[in-house]
Scaffold this active site. Structure first.
Site: not given
Ligand SMILES: NC(=O)c1ccc[n+]([C@@H]2O[C@H](COP(=O)([O-])OP(=O)(O)OC[C@H]3O[C@@H](n4cnc5c(N)ncnc54)[C@H](O)[C@@H]3O)[C@@H](O)[C@H]2O)c1
Length: 522
Positions: A286, A320
């Site tokens: 997501e 999001c």
């Molecule tokens: N579509 C949805 O339902 C939804 C809901 C909430 C947030 N979001 C999206 O999430 C983003 C904001 O959240 P964020 O800043 O925490 O996102 P992010 O992608 O920076 O991090 C999300 C998670 O991924 C982990 N992560 C980072 N690099 C990784 C890698 N290489 N491999 C595996 N895991 C890794 C992080 O530590 C964290 O736990 C925005 O883009 C938002 O639109 C989407």
């Protein structure tokens, strides 16, 4: 299933009542001496200390909210091994008993909802109404998926013919890595974890580095509810911990919610089949959005203006689903810009724990710098129609901003900013507005304000977004009412809080038995 009451959403608090507001302040006072929380690595029943990871209050970065242990590669390997062990037992527990554990976890959260909301206010600068709604959504996910798993266990009915018996059942896929973001610090990790657990999988949870304290509450709730420690482990840490989990050959499913670049990297890494790995990993992702609200020339602006402003600026635009771009009919564009600008200028920017706050700080320094960069770009490429001056200088505050007159290829119009910056763009008509939406890589949420039913039909039919909201704000999806998730580069999942969600965590198995006996074999 007949003994279970039908699912209903957990009611949010009535914050207009003085006694409810007083209870929240009390909860905050009670939380203060408990901070900072200690969040260990939890591998089954084993709690481990080690190098530290601090999570701080975005409104007061000197305040440490949680001190988490950074999981190591060894912890990742041990947690996956523990999950494999836990899986052997948890998958054999019937769906009704697993559901009962999730219901008890929901009750645990319900009993502590004020304290957990207070923690969200501190750890993620969620204003009270948002923090409360997040706890309610977490409860909803537990209640909804528990019921769904009981239904799923029965399996579908297949065509039967004389002489054979056909049976289809859904089996858990295996070890599930849950990797979550910080912006719904309880509900999102809870939803992914509950979906996996309800269907009999064992989970290793890697929460966002910004919100380990809230994740600890989730794990405590699940274990207090009766989910065995071996079926839910917790690995606080940064992206490297998530990456190590994704790469682990014995992980079967990866449930990820977060940004597009990380989602793409996870999909790529999960496609690699390691030596000895005898399954293809499934990635449920997501991802981000660039959510547009179309405003037709006949729209009721008394409805559209507050709907747009709330969708763009509540929680500082860090949902999001938040509105990022308005596509307004050129005939009413001047009027809409003026009215949205007027409404934005009076937004109250302040600390999340103040009930009068409309716009809290953003999550961290890097986010503040990113939003400031886009705001500067908006000023140089277009026109700033409104900006709230004089935001607090301590904490990661960004002035809510409305930008307009931007060139079509501006990054401000096309990239996810994830902060309190709204771009207003004109279109000659709904058709042109739909062309713009169609041309964007993201397709998460969208909105339409229009009165003409033919226009509503046209946009409904054309829009690629996962969730379209007509004549209302575009945030606040409710479990069971608005199954949530995006299309295109906004995700591969099938709708959190909806009837298809659990299917992502199971594999169908069909058994066909010959029932024509040709003699008795002893
Ligand atoms: N579509 C949805 O339902 C939804 C809901 C909430 C947030 N979001 C999206 O999430 C983003 C904001 O959240 P964020 O800043 O925490 O996102 P992010 O992608 O920076 O991090 C999300 C998670 O991924 C982990 N992560 C980072 N690099 C990784 C890698 N290489 N491999 C595996 N895991 C890794 C992080 O530590 C964290 O736990 C925005 O883009 C938002 O639109 C989407």
């Amino acid at each position: 299933m007949s003994t279970l009451a039908p699912f209903a959403n957990e009611p949010v608090l009535e914050l207009r009542r003085a006694n409810v507001r007083a209870q929240l302040q009390d909860a905050m006072t009670r939380l203060a001496p408990a901070l900072p929380l200690r969040v260990p690595v939890m591998v089954g029943g084993d709690e481990r200390a080690g190098a530290e990871l601090l999570s701080t209050d975005p409104g007061d970065p000197e305040r440490v909210v949680a001190i988490a242990t950074r999981a190591t590669e060894r912890d990742v390997a041990d947690a996956v091994q523990e999950a494999e062990r836990g899986l052997r037992n948890w998958r054999t527990v019937g769906a009704a008993d697993r559901a009962a554990a999730l219901f008890r976890a929901a009750a645990w959260l319900r009993e502590r909802r004020l304290e957990i909301a207070a923690l969200e206010v501190r750890e993620c600068a969620k204003p009270w109404p948002e923090a409360d709604a997040d706890v309610c959504e977490a409860i909803d996910f537990l209640e909804y998926y528990a019921r769904g798993a009981v239904e799923l266990e029965a399996g579908p009915s297949l065509l039967q013919v004389p002489g054979e018996r056909n049976d289809m059942r859904y089996a858990p896929r295996g070890v599930t890595a849950v990797i979550s973001p910080w912006n719904f610090p309880l509900a999102i990790p809870c939803g992914m974890t509950a979906g996996a657990l309800a269907t009999g999988n064992a989970v290793v949870l890697k929460p966002a580095e910004q919100s380990p304290g809230c994740a600890l509450m989730l794990v405590r709730a699940l274990r207090a509810g009766g989910v065995p420690a071996s079926a839910i482990s917790l690995l606080p840490g940064e992206g490297d911990v998530g990456a190590a989990l994704v790469a682990h050959p014995r992980v079967h499913t990866i449930a990820f919610t977060g940004s597009l670049p990380v989602g793409l990297e996870i999909n790529r890494a999960a496609g690699v089949v390691a030596p000895g790995q005898n399954h293809i990993k499934r990635v449920v992702s997501e991802l981000g959005g660039k959510n547009c609200v179309i405003v037709h020339s006949d729209a009721d602006l008394d409805e559209a203006v507050p709907g747009i402003v709330a969708s763009a600026f509540v929680y500082a635009g860090q949902k999001c689903s938040a509105a990022a771009r308005v596509l307004v009919h050129e005939a009413i564009a001047e009027q809409l810009v003026e009215r949205v600008a007027g409404a934005v200028r009076v937004l109250v920017v302040g600390q999340a724990d103040q009930l009068g706050t409309d716009v809290p700080p953003v999550i961290e320094r890097a986010a503040q710098e990113r939003v400031d960069r886009y705001a500067a770009l908006a000023e140089s490429e277009g026109r700033v129609a409104a900006r709230v001056d004089g935001v607090p200088d301590r904490g990661w505050f960004c002035p809510p901003t409305v930008a307009t007159d931007l060139p079509p290829d501006s990054a401000v119009l096309n990239e996810e900013i994830f902060g309190p910056l709204l771009a207003i763009d004109r279109a000659a008509g709904v058709e042109e507005a739909c062309d713009v939406v169609d041309g964007l890589p993201y397709a998460l949420t969208g909105g339409l304000f229009a009165r003409d039913p033919a226009i509503v039909r046209y946009v409904r039919q054309r829009t690629p977004v996962g969730n379209l909201y007509v004549n209302r704000g575009i945030t606040g999806a409710m479990v069971g009412r608005q199954p949530f998730g995006g299309n295109r580069l906004s995700g591969t999942g099938s709708k959190a809080g909806g009837p298809d969600y659990l299917l992502q965590f199971v594999e169908p198995r069909v058994v066909t038995e010959n029932t024509m006996r040709h003699g008795l074999v002893v």
